[in-house]
Write a protein that holds these residues in place. Sequence first.
Motif, PDB file in Angstrom:
ATOM      1  N   LEU A  79       0.874  -1.187   0.000  1.00  0.00           N
ATOM      2  CA  LEU A  79       0.000   0.000   0.000  1.00  0.00           C
ATOM      3  C   LEU A  79       0.905   1.228   0.000  1.00  0.00           C
ATOM      4  O   LEU A  79       1.905   1.266  -0.692  1.00  0.00           O
ATOM      5  CB  LEU A  79      -0.977  -0.039   1.192  1.00  0.00           C
ATOM      6  N   LYS A 118      -6.134  -9.942  -1.018  1.00  0.00           N
ATOM      7  CA  LYS A 118      -6.580  -9.862  -2.419  1.00  0.00           C
ATOM      8  C   LYS A 118      -7.296 -11.154  -2.809  1.00  0.00           C
ATOM      9  O   LYS A 118      -8.297 -11.145  -3.507  1.00  0.00           O
ATOM     10  CB  LYS A 118      -5.384  -9.624  -3.352  1.00  0.00           C
ATOM     11  N   GLU A 154       1.512  -7.945  -7.239  1.00  0.00           N
ATOM     12  CA  GLU A 154       0.877  -6.963  -6.372  1.00  0.00           C
ATOM     13  C   GLU A 154       1.907  -6.281  -5.478  1.00  0.00           C
ATOM     14  O   GLU A 154       2.740  -6.960  -4.857  1.00  0.00           O
ATOM     15  CB  GLU A 154      -0.165  -7.697  -5.499  1.00  0.00           C
ATOM     16  N   ASP A 155       1.853  -4.989  -5.421  1.00  0.00           N
ATOM     17  CA  ASP A 155       2.648  -4.199  -4.491  1.00  0.00           C
ATOM     18  C   ASP A 155       4.159  -4.435  -4.600  1.00  0.00           C
ATOM     19  O   ASP A 155       4.862  -4.621  -3.592  1.00  0.00           O
ATOM     20  CB  ASP A 155       2.130  -4.372  -3.055  1.00  0.00           C
ATOM     21  N   ASP A 160      -1.493  -5.741 -11.001  1.00  0.00           N
ATOM     22  CA  ASP A 160      -2.732  -5.104 -10.563  1.00  0.00           C
ATOM     23  C   ASP A 160      -2.553  -3.608 -10.305  1.00  0.00           C
ATOM     24  O   ASP A 160      -3.435  -2.808 -10.616  1.00  0.00           O
ATOM     25  CB  ASP A 160      -3.197  -5.815  -9.285  1.00  0.00           C
ATOM     26  N   ASP A 161      -1.423  -3.233  -9.733  1.00  0.00           N
ATOM     27  CA  ASP A 161      -1.220  -1.812  -9.395  1.00  0.00           C
ATOM     28  C   ASP A 161      -1.101  -0.951 -10.651  1.00  0.00           C
ATOM     29  O   ASP A 161      -1.562   0.189 -10.680  1.00  0.00           O
ATOM     30  CB  ASP A 161       0.020  -1.649  -8.507  1.00  0.00           C
ATOM     31  N   ASN A 198     -11.068   1.827  -6.141  1.00  0.00           N
ATOM     32  CA  ASN A 198     -10.086   0.811  -5.754  1.00  0.00           C
ATOM     33  C   ASN A 198     -10.079  -0.291  -6.807  1.00  0.00           C
ATOM     34  O   ASN A 198     -11.143  -0.658  -7.320  1.00  0.00           O
ATOM     35  CB  ASN A 198     -10.464   0.232  -4.387  1.00  0.00           C
TER      36      ASN A 198
HETATM   37  C1  LIG Z   1      -5.359  -1.169  -3.745  1.00  0.00           C
HETATM   38  C2  LIG Z   1      -3.987  -1.489  -4.045  1.00  0.00           C
HETATM   39  O1  LIG Z   1      -3.704  -2.382  -4.827  1.00  0.00           O
HETATM   40  C3  LIG Z   1      -2.925  -0.730  -3.436  1.00  0.00           C
HETATM   41  O2  LIG Z   1      -3.192   0.227  -2.709  1.00  0.00           O
HETATM   42  O3  LIG Z   1      -1.756  -1.062  -3.693  1.00  0.00           O
END
Ligand SMILES: CC(=O)C(=O)O
Length: 566
Positions: A147, A163, A234-235, A257-258, A453
Motif C-alpha cells: 500500500l 486480495k 501486487e505491491d 494489478d497496481d 479501488n
Molecule cells: C489497492 C492497491 O492495490 C494498493 O493500494 O496497492
Amino acid sequence: MNVESKDTGFPLTERDRLGLRGLLPPRVISFEHQYDRFMNSYRSLEKNTQGQSDRFVSLSKWRILNRLHDRNETLYYRVLIDNIKEFAPIIYTPTVGLVCENYSGLFRRPRGMYFSAKDKGEMMSMIYNWPSDQVDMIVLTDGSRILGLGDLGVQGIGIPIGKLDMYVAAAGINPQKILPVMLDVGTNNQKLLEDPLYLGVRQPRLEGEEYLLIVDEFMEAVHARWPKAIVQFEDFQMKWAFETLKRYRERFCMFNDDIQGTAGVALAGLLGTVRSQGQPLSDFLKQKIVVVGAGSAGLGVLSMAVQAVSRMSGGSGTDANSQFFLIDKDGLVTTERSNLDPAAVPFAKNPRDLEGLSEGASIIEVVKKVKPHVLLGLSGVGGVFNTEVLKAMRESVSTKPAIFAMSNPTMNAECTAIEAFSHAGENIVFASGSPFENVDLGNGEVGHVNQANNMYLFPGIGLGTLLSGARHITDGMLRAAAECLASYMTEDDVRKGILYPSIDCIRDVTAEVGAAVVCAAVAEKQAEGHGDVGFKELENMSKEETVEYVRGNMWYPEYCPLVHEK
Ligand SMILES: CC(=O)C(=O)O
Ligand SMILES: NC(=O)C1=CN([C@@H]2O[C@H](COP(=O)(O)OP(=O)(O)OC[C@H]3O[C@@H](n4cnc5c(N)ncnc54)[C@H](O)[C@@H]3O)[C@@H](O)[C@H]2O)C=CC1
Ligand SMILES: [Mg+2]
C-alpha cells in the motif's frame, strides 16, 4: 486449507465416515445456526470494544475473522460474502495495512507459500509442497511497496491473502484453488531487520540480475505445475513492477494489478466524471487532469488514459497527453528533469508548452494555473491535498470538479472526504482508495464517497481470463474490463456523483467484468476455452449467455456431503 471443515456442523453420518465420531460435541449445529453464532460473537466484540482505539478495534475484528478463516473456511467465506461491505475494510484496505505492519507479532500460523532468497534452485520441487492439485489464481508480492506503507518485507504476505479473499468473495474462485505467495528477497526496512520477531530473511533486498533470477525461477516453477494458473503481481516497487510486467506478460498468464487494474478503475472513474458533468463522453478529450504520483499506479493510469484519448480522437492525437499533468515528489515532471525515469518520459511536459509553470512546480502552483477538471492522487502521501490545494480546486474550469484521493490505506489518502467536500466545495465528485463515510453536507444533502479501488476490476480480470482459457492478458482484455465498469452505472446515479457500484454488488460487477474479459479474449482469438467449454462454444455465446457462463462458474460457500478420498 480446511474448506472441508464444518466443525460442529458435521452430520452424524459424516462423523462416522470420516472417523470424527467422539471428536466433536454431540449436538449437530446447522450452518445457519453456526452463522448466527459467529455474527453474535462479532457483534458482542463490537460492543465490548467500544471506546477503545481504532487500531485495537480493527485488529480485534481482523483476529476474530482470521480465526474463523482458520477453522471453517466455508462459513468464513459465507459470512464475508453476505457482509462484504462491512468486512472488506477489515480483510482488505485499510485494516490489512495495519495487519501487515504487525504481521510478525500477529503470526499464529502460516497461510500461502513463502519462497525466499535462500530457496534458489529449490523452487521447482518446493512448488509441489502445496497440497492442492489445482491452483487457478496466485497473488504474488515481494513486499517492497505495501500500500502506501513502503517496504514491509515478508510481512507483506497479508496483501496476497487479502486480495485472494476478495477473489473468493467477488469472483467466486474456489478457495482450494487460490495461492497467496510471498517472494522474500530480503528487506531494506532497517526497523524490521532489527526486530527480533521479524519472520523474514534478514538481509538487504536482492537487486539486479540476482533478483530477477529468483522471480524467473518462481514463475517457471508455477508454470511447470499449473500451466494455466494466473499470476497477479501486487505491491512491487515501481522499477520491478514495470520490469517484471514487460518480462513476463508474453511468456506467462499474468498482470500487474497496481499498474493495470488501478488504471482501469481510474479510467472508469474519469469517464464517469465526464458523464456526471452532463457532458458526452467525447468531452473526455477536453478534460484537464492532474495526476499526483508518478509511480506504478500513477503511470499506469496515465498510460491507459492516454490510450483512451488516442482512440477517442481516432488515433490521430500525437499530443494525446497534452491534457495531462504529472507531478511527483519533486514537483511537475517536465523534459527538463535530470534523470527522468524512462517510464515517465511519455508524460513529461515540454516547458515550451507551459505558460507560467516550470519544472518542479508544486501541486498548488499547478492547480492554480491549470484549474483542472480532475485532481487525482496516487502518491502514497497522506494529506498532500491540503486545504490550500483543495480550495484552489474551487477555481476549476469544471462545473463538477473531481478529487480522487486514491492512496491507501486511509492515513495515506491525499485528503479525507470531509476535507474535500468542505474545502473544494459541495459540487465536487469524490473518490478515495480506502473507504470513507458519505459526508453530511448539512442541508439534507449528502456528499457521496466513491471507493476508487482496483477491487472493482482485478477479480473480473482474473476470473474472465481463467474462464476464457487465454494464455495472456492483453491490453484489449484489460480495456474491455475498464469499459464494462465505466458503463455499469446508470445516468441517474452518475449525475449524483456515484461513479462506482456499491461494494454490496461486487459479485454482480465481477460477473459482468469477467464476461467482458471473456468476450474480448474470444474476439482477439486468445481464448482457448476452459474445462468442457471450448473456443467454439465461447464464440457462439451471446453477451448475456457469457455473463451466465461466468456466473455459473462462481463458487458459493455451502456445505456439501463429504467422503474419504480413496
Ligand atoms: C489497492 C492497491 O492495490 C494498493 O493500494 O496497492
Ligand atoms: N486505489 C487503488 O486502487 C490503488 C491505490 N494505490 C496507492 O497508490 C499509492 C502509490 O502507489 P505506487 O504508484 O505503486 O507507488 P510508488 O512508490 O511507485 O509511487 C509513488 C509516487 O508518488 C510520488 N510522491 C511521493 N511523495 C510525493 C509528494 N509529496 N508529492 C507528490 N508526489 C509524491 C513519488 O515521487 C512517486 O512517483 C500507494 O499508496 C498505493 O496504496 C496503488 C494501487 C491501487
Ligand atoms: Mg496494490
